[in-house]
Design a protein around this motif. Structure first.
Motif, PDB file in Angstrom:
ATOM      1  N   ALA A 282       0.835  -1.193   0.000  1.00 41.79           N
ATOM      2  CA  ALA A 282       0.000   0.000   0.000  1.00 41.79           C
ATOM      3  C   ALA A 282       0.869   1.243   0.000  1.00 41.79           C
ATOM      4  O   ALA A 282       1.948   1.264   0.607  1.00 41.79           O
ATOM      5  CB  ALA A 282      -0.929   0.012   1.210  1.00 41.79           C
ATOM      6  N   PHE A 283       0.394   2.277  -0.686  1.00 46.43           N
ATOM      7  CA  PHE A 283       1.024   3.593  -0.612  1.00 46.43           C
ATOM      8  C   PHE A 283      -0.004   4.575  -0.080  1.00 46.43           C
ATOM      9  O   PHE A 283      -1.109   4.693  -0.623  1.00 46.43           O
ATOM     10  CB  PHE A 283       1.526   4.063  -1.975  1.00 46.43           C
ATOM     11  N   ALA A 284       0.346   5.279   0.993  1.00 45.14           N
ATOM     12  CA  ALA A 284      -0.562   6.255   1.593  1.00 45.14           C
ATOM     13  C   ALA A 284      -0.228   7.647   1.073  1.00 45.14           C
ATOM     14  O   ALA A 284       0.933   8.057   1.052  1.00 45.14           O
ATOM     15  CB  ALA A 284      -0.451   6.219   3.114  1.00 45.14           C
ATOM     16  N   THR A 285      -1.256   8.388   0.661  1.00 43.13           N
ATOM     17  CA  THR A 285      -1.034   9.722   0.109  1.00 43.13           C
ATOM     18  C   THR A 285      -2.123  10.670   0.576  1.00 43.13           C
ATOM     19  O   THR A 285      -3.293  10.300   0.662  1.00 43.13           O
ATOM     20  CB  THR A 285      -0.987   9.681  -1.434  1.00 43.13           C
ATOM     21  N   GLY A 286      -1.714  11.912   0.851  1.00 45.83           N
ATOM     22  CA  GLY A 286      -2.677  12.908   1.297  1.00 45.83           C
ATOM     23  C   GLY A 286      -2.547  14.232   0.580  1.00 45.83           C
ATOM     24  O   GLY A 286      -3.299  15.163   0.857  1.00 45.83           O
ATOM     25  N   SER A 287      -1.599  14.343  -0.368  1.00 43.55           N
ATOM     26  CA  SER A 287      -1.422  15.627  -1.052  1.00 43.55           C
ATOM     27  C   SER A 287      -1.013  15.406  -2.498  1.00 43.55           C
ATOM     28  O   SER A 287      -0.526  14.347  -2.873  1.00 43.55           O
ATOM     29  CB  SER A 287      -0.353  16.470  -0.339  1.00 43.55           C
ATOM     30  N   ARG A 288      -1.208  16.452  -3.281  1.00 43.37           N
ATOM     31  CA  ARG A 288      -0.845  16.394  -4.705  1.00 43.37           C
ATOM     32  C   ARG A 288       0.641  16.148  -4.876  1.00 43.37           C
ATOM     33  O   ARG A 288       1.068  15.473  -5.817  1.00 43.37           O
ATOM     34  CB  ARG A 288      -1.215  17.723  -5.368  1.00 43.37           C
ATOM     35  N   ALA A 289       1.451  16.716  -3.963  1.00 43.14           N
ATOM     36  CA  ALA A 289       2.906  16.665  -4.116  1.00 43.14           C
ATOM     37  C   ALA A 289       3.430  15.245  -4.000  1.00 43.14           C
ATOM     38  O   ALA A 289       4.188  14.780  -4.858  1.00 43.14           O
ATOM     39  CB  ALA A 289       3.573  17.570  -3.083  1.00 43.14           C
ATOM     40  N   ASP A 290       3.052  14.540  -2.922  1.00 39.66           N
ATOM     41  CA  ASP A 290       3.646  13.212  -2.740  1.00 39.66           C
ATOM     42  C   ASP A 290       3.149  12.230  -3.796  1.00 39.66           C
ATOM     43  O   ASP A 290       3.907  11.385  -4.266  1.00 39.66           O
ATOM     44  CB  ASP A 290       3.446  12.682  -1.312  1.00 39.66           C
ATOM     45  N   TYR A 291       1.890  12.351  -4.212  1.00 43.03           N
ATOM     46  CA  TYR A 291       1.408  11.439  -5.259  1.00 43.03           C
ATOM     47  C   TYR A 291       2.131  11.687  -6.584  1.00 43.03           C
ATOM     48  O   TYR A 291       2.562  10.753  -7.259  1.00 43.03           O
ATOM     49  CB  TYR A 291      -0.101  11.576  -5.453  1.00 43.03           C
ATOM     50  N   GLY A 292       2.282  12.967  -6.952  1.00 45.93           N
ATOM     51  CA  GLY A 292       2.970  13.279  -8.205  1.00 45.93           C
ATOM     52  C   GLY A 292       4.406  12.791  -8.216  1.00 45.93           C
ATOM     53  O   GLY A 292       4.910  12.331  -9.244  1.00 45.93           O
ATOM     54  N   ILE A 293       5.067  12.868  -7.068  1.00 42.41           N
ATOM     55  CA  ILE A 293       6.458  12.440  -6.971  1.00 42.41           C
ATOM     56  C   ILE A 293       6.608  10.951  -7.242  1.00 42.41           C
ATOM     57  O   ILE A 293       7.548  10.514  -7.911  1.00 42.41           O
ATOM     58  CB  ILE A 293       7.020  12.787  -5.574  1.00 42.41           C
ATOM     59  N   VAL A 294       5.696  10.133  -6.726  1.00 46.55           N
ATOM     60  CA  VAL A 294       5.883   8.677  -6.762  1.00 46.55           C
ATOM     61  C   VAL A 294       5.130   7.996  -7.907  1.00 46.55           C
ATOM     62  O   VAL A 294       5.180   6.774  -8.023  1.00 46.55           O
ATOM     63  CB  VAL A 294       5.439   8.030  -5.428  1.00 46.55           C
ATOM     64  N   ARG A 295       4.481   8.731  -8.753  1.00 46.18           N
ATOM     65  CA  ARG A 295       3.588   8.120  -9.749  1.00 46.18           C
ATOM     66  C   ARG A 295       4.299   7.088 -10.623  1.00 46.18           C
ATOM     67  O   ARG A 295       3.782   5.990 -10.850  1.00 46.18           O
ATOM     68  CB  ARG A 295       2.964   9.216 -10.620  1.00 46.18           C
ATOM     69  N   ARG A 296       5.511   7.403 -11.116  1.00 46.20           N
ATOM     70  CA  ARG A 296       6.227   6.459 -11.977  1.00 46.20           C
ATOM     71  C   ARG A 296       6.625   5.207 -11.188  1.00 46.20           C
ATOM     72  O   ARG A 296       6.556   4.086 -11.694  1.00 46.20           O
ATOM     73  CB  ARG A 296       7.471   7.112 -12.582  1.00 46.20           C
ATOM     74  N   TYR A 297       7.067   5.409  -9.983  1.00 43.86           N
ATOM     75  CA  TYR A 297       7.420   4.288  -9.087  1.00 43.86           C
ATOM     76  C   TYR A 297       6.198   3.416  -8.824  1.00 43.86           C
ATOM     77  O   TYR A 297       6.279   2.179  -8.895  1.00 43.86           O
ATOM     78  CB  TYR A 297       7.979   4.885  -7.806  1.00 43.86           C
ATOM     79  N   LEU A 298       5.057   4.032  -8.552  1.00 45.89           N
ATOM     80  CA  LEU A 298       3.826   3.266  -8.319  1.00 45.89           C
ATOM     81  C   LEU A 298       3.428   2.466  -9.549  1.00 45.89           C
ATOM     82  O   LEU A 298       2.943   1.337  -9.433  1.00 45.89           O
ATOM     83  CB  LEU A 298       2.689   4.200  -7.920  1.00 45.89           C
ATOM     84  N   LYS A 299       3.640   3.045 -10.725  1.00 49.16           N
ATOM     85  CA  LYS A 299       3.293   2.333 -11.960  1.00 49.16           C
ATOM     86  C   LYS A 299       4.134   1.068 -12.101  1.00 49.16           C
ATOM     87  O   LYS A 299       3.628   0.006 -12.504  1.00 49.16           O
ATOM     88  CB  LYS A 299       3.518   3.244 -13.169  1.00 49.16           C
TER      89      LYS A 299
ATOM     90  N   HIS B   2      11.855   0.444  -7.309  1.00 46.76           N
ATOM     91  CA  HIS B   2      11.069  -0.768  -7.526  1.00 46.76           C
ATOM     92  C   HIS B   2      11.888  -2.012  -7.181  1.00 46.76           C
ATOM     93  O   HIS B   2      11.422  -2.914  -6.463  1.00 46.76           O
ATOM     94  CB  HIS B   2      10.596  -0.826  -8.979  1.00 46.76           C
ATOM     95  N   GLU B   3      13.117  -2.069  -7.682  1.00 51.97           N
ATOM     96  CA  GLU B   3      13.972  -3.238  -7.434  1.00 51.97           C
ATOM     97  C   GLU B   3      14.239  -3.428  -5.942  1.00 51.97           C
ATOM     98  O   GLU B   3      14.144  -4.538  -5.409  1.00 51.97           O
ATOM     99  CB  GLU B   3      15.293  -3.074  -8.186  1.00 51.97           C
ATOM    100  N   LYS B   4      14.547  -2.333  -5.251  1.00 56.88           N
ATOM    101  CA  LYS B   4      14.854  -2.437  -3.826  1.00 56.88           C
ATOM    102  C   LYS B   4      13.591  -2.785  -3.030  1.00 56.88           C
ATOM    103  O   LYS B   4      13.669  -3.511  -2.018  1.00 56.88           O
ATOM    104  CB  LYS B   4      15.458  -1.130  -3.325  1.00 56.88           C
ATOM    105  N   THR B   5      12.438  -2.311  -3.475  1.00 59.43           N
ATOM    106  CA  THR B   5      11.182  -2.664  -2.805  1.00 59.43           C
ATOM    107  C   THR B   5      10.935  -4.162  -2.883  1.00 59.43           C
ATOM    108  O   THR B   5      10.498  -4.790  -1.902  1.00 59.43           O
ATOM    109  CB  THR B   5      10.000  -1.894  -3.419  1.00 59.43           C
ATOM    110  N   CYS B   6      11.213  -4.737  -4.032  1.00 54.25           N
ATOM    111  CA  CYS B   6      11.049  -6.191  -4.178  1.00 54.25           C
ATOM    112  C   CYS B   6      11.996  -6.940  -3.236  1.00 54.25           C
ATOM    113  O   CYS B   6      11.612  -7.951  -2.624  1.00 54.25           O
ATOM    114  CB  CYS B   6      11.296  -6.599  -5.624  1.00 54.25           C
TER     115      CYS B   6
END
Length: 393
Positions: A10-27, A361-365
């Motif tokens: 899960a990724f928790a987000t509450g603002s435009r900034a943090d979601y925009g930053i991680v979007r490629r990583y989340l994909k 992504h690699e380190k998360t795995c």
């Protein structure tokens, strides 16, 4: 990784900034067949006053695990505390029924402290992004370090920040300097696509200004200093972006909106998609204000930053950042200098590392494998070697 059973992330987000930053990583996580990714949404993303940007998360095709509205009706200290209480209650209930293998939290917003607390009490492993940083004039400072202490794993944006997380007692083999996603996103962005917002017809500055939440400075007085400097420099347009949902940001927002309503060369956007924001900054004379974006993203866009006041005190910065006090005269001088400041080399950014999203992504795995093989989630305080203290006497 064993793909027979998907890892619940899960990724928790509450603002435009943090979601925009991680979007490629989340994909990358979402496309991984071994991962079941959910986005947990709260804070300003669910508020109509801030553009209800949860709609963008849904349009991007991510699965929403839960929406926890905070009813942000006051940005006073007590109002923020009430919002934190609602977040703690809502996420505690969610985590009681949903056991994730890993929860990813970025940064230092007050609602994320409640999310981290709820997850830690339910023994859900936390991966914290952007720990170890310093922002002395904001309560983000102690929130960030508190989240660090509740987290098992850490992705930092520079080596200095990695060392600071270790200094807080985190085990070195759980702290990874992988660069800042925001710094790389700017280089990976597809600016050939038509932006949804047109650029001004003449030279312009982008202005993004937030209150200093741990400062004794009057947020209205600070905003008036900035607007006074802007009023004195003719011949340019000014594009203002809405302030974060921080304490007293309503005061900043109201003053800016009044200024925009009275000046034809001033424009206001409450929110922008990340790509539109990057496109806007990339063609600006400079990014003006006190956002972390000016330190992390603007250099990668080849744009200089006029950083005002103390909000970002303590953060690493490159040579393209011009620091000024929040005084009209100093800001005026910096605005006039902006045109002659050399554009930064996008690769000369202390926050940039190539292929940051892929590394995340690699380190998360790898972390998911470690978590699967360490059900105890034991965390000890890592004491720094005595020679470190001797060397710094």
């Amino acid at each position: 990784m064993d793909t027979s059973t998907k890892s619940k992330v899960a990724f928790a987000t509450g603002s435009r900034a943090d979601y925009g930053i991680v979007r490629r990583y989340l994909k990358l996580l979402d496309d991984d067949p071994a991962i079941d990714l959910s986005i947990l949404v709260t804070g300003a993303l669910l508020e109509q006053a801030y553009g209800h940007q949860v709609d963008i998360v849904k349009e991007d095709g991510f699965s929403i695990g839960v929406e926890v509205p905070l009813g942000i009706d006051s940005l006073s200290e007590i109002g923020v505390a009430h919002s934190m209480a609602r977040a703690l209650e809502g996420f505690s209930a969610h985590f009681a029924d949903n056991k994730y293998d890993l929860l990813i939290i970025l940064g230092d917003r007050y609602e994320m402290l409640s999310v981290a607390t709820a997850a830690a009490m339910q023994r859900i492993p936390i991966l914290h992004i952007h720990g170890g940083e310093a922002t002395f004039a904001n309560y983000d400072e102690f929130i960030r370090h508190a989240i660090t202490k509740m987290s098992l794993y850490h992705f930092t944006a520079t080596e200095e920040y990695r060392r600071r997380v270790i200094q807080l007692g985190e085990e070195p083999d759980r702290v990874f300097n992988l660069g800042a996603l925001g710094a790389e996103n700017c280089l990976a962005a597809d600016f050939d696509k038509s932006p949804s917002r047109p650029l001004p017809q003449r030279d312009y500055f982008v202005v993004l200004f937030h209150p200093e939440t741990m400062s004794t400075a009057d947020p209205l007085a600070q905003t008036q200093e900035l607007l006074g400097a802007i009023s004195e420099l003719e011949g340019y347009d000014y594009v203002f972006i809405g302030s974060n949902a921080d304490t007293h940001s309503d005061v900043v927002r109201a003053a800016v909106q009044d200024f925009v309503a009275s000046n034809d060369n001033a424009h206001y956007y409450e929110n922008l998609r990340t790509r539109d924001y990057h496109h806007l900054v990339q063609h600006a004379q400079a990014l003006v204000g006190n956002s972390s974006s000016g330190l992390i993203e603007a250099p990668s866009l080849g744009v200089c930053t006029i950083n005002i006041g103390h909000r970002q005190d303590g953060r690493v910065r490159g040579k393209s950042v011009l620091d000024v006090k929040c005084l009209k005269d100093e800001i005026s001088i910096a605005l006039r200098q902006a045109g002659s400041m050399p554009a930064p080399d996008p690769l000369d950014n202390p926050y940039y590392q190539p292929q940051t999203a892929e590394k995340y992504h690699e380190k998360t795995c790898e972390i998911l494998n470690r978590v699967a093989n360490d059900a105890s989630m034991t965390k000890v305080f890592w004491d720094m070697p005595m020679e470190v203290f001797i060397d710094h006497k």
